[in-house]
Design an enzyme around this catalytic site. Sequence first.
Site, PDB file in Angstrom:
ATOM      1  N   ARG A 227       0.839  -1.196   0.000  1.00 59.37           N
ATOM      2  CA  ARG A 227       0.000   0.000   0.000  1.00 59.37           C
ATOM      3  C   ARG A 227       0.876   1.249   0.000  1.00 59.37           C
ATOM      4  NH1 ARG A 227      -4.788   1.424   4.330  1.00 59.37           N
ATOM      5  NH2 ARG A 227      -3.100   1.183   5.855  1.00 59.37           N
TER       6      ARG A 227
ATOM      7  N   ASP B 264      -3.757   2.805  14.451  1.00 61.60           N
ATOM      8  CA  ASP B 264      -2.940   3.433  13.420  1.00 61.60           C
ATOM      9  C   ASP B 264      -3.492   4.832  13.175  1.00 61.60           C
ATOM     10  OD1 ASP B 264      -5.181   3.144  11.826  1.00 61.60           O
ATOM     11  OD2 ASP B 264      -4.271   1.719  10.441  1.00 61.60           O
TER      12      ASP B 264
END
Length: 530
Positions: free
Chosen positions: A169, A449
């Site tokens: 990603r 996160d």
Amino acid sequence: MDGADVVDDLASPIHITHPKADGVDTILTPAALEFVADLAERFGPRVAELLARRAERRQAIADGAALDFLPETRDIRAGDWRVGEIPDELRDRRVEITGPVERKMIINALNSGACVFMADFEDSLAPTWENVVAGQVNLRDAVRRTIEFVNADGKQYRLNDKTAVLMVRPRGWHLPEKHLLFEGQPIPAALVDFGLFFHHNARELLRRGSGPYLYLPKMESHLEARLWRDVFEHAERQLGLKHGSIRATVLIETLPAAFEMDEILYELRDYIVGLNCGRWDYIFSYIKTFRHRADHVLPDRGAVTMTTHFLRSYSQLLIKTCHRRGAFAMGGMAAQVPIKNDEAANRDALDKVRADKLREVGDGHDGTWVAHPGLVPVAMEVFNEHMEGSNQLGRLREDVEVGAADLLRVPEGAITEAGMRNNISVAIQYLAAWLAGSGCVPINHLMEDAATAEIARTQLWQWLRHGATLDDGRPITESLLQDMQDAELIAVENGGPRLPYTEAAQMLYEATTARDCVEFLTFAAYDHLR
């Protein structure tokens, strides 16, 4: 040879502002820099145009414009078309694990027993220059199966014979890479992450019978998907690769993108293999999209679960849309972390994971995400038991009918003191760790996160901005926010490692009391990275 030498040798328009990082000489080679410079020259202006379009759209919504399915793309939604054939090794993705591109993490994730590992340059990585360069080194070594790691106590980590399929990603379109300048301007970080990974590894992956597989984050429109399509086509031509060698899964993690799922699949139809429910960023995007609307204030984030109407509608629409087009519909993240010293608490956490994954497989998802290797067996057990075959592409979910009102319905629930304090504490702890170089942080037995921290701080801004009240009747004011933040700051400083908590708390307070909602806290904090 350091980064500066590379630039001088090329007489390149690229300038490296911080060349000293382990591995920079093998990653920022003349050929790699030339490849990234070409991407920046061709596509950098379009990135800027699309980001300006985002801002215009946000302002239109703030001025009262409705958010709905696009009338100009009605024919695409009504058309009878499908995405390209999915590669064999991506046809079973029942459990995927995600994590930052750290060396030990990559080895453990690839060895975890999951079907896919998504190596992350985005929400779970603090983008220090050292982390970005080391991440590219680690992926290069992982692709070639030479990656190893030795702990301080001498424990060695190597890849098993059978490993998860690697996907990568890159960062989103909105983020810059300030350490690489093209003609004096930061290069879009997405082009840096993609360009370096693709340049160094695409041919090797294909030679090994795999391919360059990507997860694409935080898009807000099909025009942004079209840009990725054009980047892919150009990159393949530059390396002399067959059209369609790249395969991508798109995270639907912004509210505007939920209204353009068909269109995103259509733009990337030669490359795309699926969409993913990026639930945490989706909640964050919902708050930002309606930042100026007092009638769209959300309750405690703990009450905003996937069983609420607007999130259930989004996930079921994603399944229906994907399966109609022959694409995978991936479920969301289980953020729990195994609790080793409390058997009862660990059992409760695993029960929550099972319930979440049972909902996903029952609805028709083809796979799901976990954040910790310890959750792979739990998620795998649920999907093995309840999913016949390697996926559920045959479940078309024609019973699902979702309109704009379903995607926009505000969930019910209270705003509590405990919820407010949790948001403050999580945001301070995460931001302090991020500033110190760590983007994936276990807090209260959850793997936090950037996405979950963004929910926490935007909720605080939203509650304060619209004069929300706690369930005990107290209005949420700057004074109340300051008092709670002072208390939570003392608590984390007394109980946590030595991190820049005070700096994090100050940044949080500035963001939550700002006149307008800061678009991305990580973007605002980028210049403060250690």
